[in-house]
Design an enzyme around this catalytic site. Structure first.
Site, PDB file in Angstrom:
ATOM      1  N   HIS A  56      43.111  46.028  27.797  1.00 46.38           N
ATOM      2  CA  HIS A  56      42.721  44.548  27.675  1.00 46.38           C
ATOM      3  C   HIS A  56      41.831  44.206  26.587  1.00 46.38           C
ATOM      4  CE1 HIS A  56      45.095  44.377  31.431  1.00 46.38           C
ATOM      5  NE2 HIS A  56      44.088  44.863  32.344  1.00 46.38           N
ATOM      6  N   HIS A 218      49.016  42.735  33.361  1.00 47.20           N
ATOM      7  CA  HIS A 218      49.461  44.196  33.430  1.00 47.20           C
ATOM      8  C   HIS A 218      50.964  44.333  33.323  1.00 47.20           C
ATOM      9  CE1 HIS A 218      45.625  43.618  35.749  1.00 47.20           C
ATOM     10  NE2 HIS A 218      45.306  44.940  35.119  1.00 47.20           N
TER      11      HIS A 218
END
Length: 330
Positions: A56, A218
């Site tokens: 991320h 995700h």
């Protein structure tokens, strides 16, 4: 899939070694996977610790430094860090003023930060926790119960970090973090699926000519799938979804966030449409941030986060910050 890696098993460690070389102002413990601002602990200052799965970036390690996080704990790709990392990070940044854990609402993160809080308190470290759950797309997902924590994490870390930098006590820093989370909402869109190093192929099938509305970070499924839309149409859908839930009564911070593979040319164009929608809905934008900040590896797409602010929150947003991924005012 072609990736700029050696082998999947060493992706996180290799990235941490590279981060350490690029940012000597940070203390990067590659073996134990903890990133700490180099001057920690700062006397009298509340420590801010966050973390989550890798993939991320720049969240969270890229937000360690003056005016933001004190430390970050990177897990494996899309996998929570473990409690030992969090306890080690808390001990490294605690000056006696306490430590705030900032936790995105994903089941693994929540469980491990809860356990870490208990262990840290047994070692005499005062801990407070704030859960970030800003996503408006879905109530439950493959990764969490309740709303997911996504783009608002940046605003929580920035504003709470600014308060801590000014010397605010732990209860005040915690209250600011909660206020920011409660005042922020996010909606995300995927134009392509994400590919993890371990799998080497897209995590879900998204045919050419289609997009996924309401994704998380995700690669989990979103609210619905549609035929490809224009930037204007996506902005109308995403912003309206946020405003329907947030219903701001004052000015907002706007984050137009890339998911990792969307170029700035497209993000700035999309921001123009976001600003159009907000103007049409009579929403005043106090500040805008555009770029790849809360990403999902190589996913193409974007998210929109709006956070209602008052004068105090806006002042904290404008306060100096000096991290690898975000810096101004110093």
């Amino acid at each position: 899939m072609k990736m700029l890696i050696n082998v999947p098993e060493t992706v996180v460690a290799d990235a941490l070694r590279g981060m350490a070389a690029a940012h000597p102002e940070l203390t990067v413990d590659v073996e134990n996977r903890v990133i700490v601002r180099g001057d920690a602990p700062v006397a009298g200052k509340v420590g801010l610790v966050s973390g989550g799965g890798s993939g991320h970036e720049p969240l969270h390690g890229g937000f360690v430094g003056p005016g933001m996080l004190s430390a970050a704990c990177p897990g494996e790709v899309f996998t929570s860090p473990v409690p030992d990392q969090m306890v080690r990070a808390a001990a490294a940044v605690d000056s006696g003023a306490g430590v705030l854990f900032i936790v995105k609402n994903y089941t693994g993160d929540v469980l491990n930060f809860d356990m870490a809080a208990e262990l840290a308190e047994e070692e005499g470290i005062r801990i407070a926790k704030v859960l970030v759950n800003d996503d408006v797309a879905v109530t439950d997902s493959l990764f969490t119960a309740g709303r997911r924590g996504t783009g608002a994490t940046l605003f929580v870390e920035k504003l709470a970090g600014a308060a801590a930098e000014e010397g605010a006590p732990l209860d005040r820093v915690e209250a600011i973090a909660r206020q920011v989370n409660e005042s922020a909402r996010t909606f995300g869109v995927a134009l392509s699926a994400v590919t993890t190093p371990a799998k080497g192929t897209p995590t879900f099938d998204l045919p050419d000519g289609e997009l996924e509305l309401g994704i998380g970070i995700h690669g989990e499924p979103g609210r619905e799938r549609r035929a490809m839309m224009t930037s204007r149409e996506i902005a109308d859908f995403a912003v309206d979804a946020v405003l329907e839930d947030l219903r701001p009564k004052g000015p907002v911070l706007a984050l137009v966030n890339g998911m990792g593979a969307t170029p700035l040319l497209e993000l700035y164009g999309f921001n123009a449409e976001v600003q159009r929608v907000l103007a049409e809905r009579n929403v005043t934008v106090a500040r805008t941030l555009v770029g790849n900040y809360v990403t999902s590896l190589d996913m193409a797409g974007c998210s929109v986060t709006l956070c209602q602010v008052d004068g105090e929150l806006l002042r904290l947003y404008d306060a100096p910050v000096e991290t690898a991924g975000l810096r101004w005012g110093r």
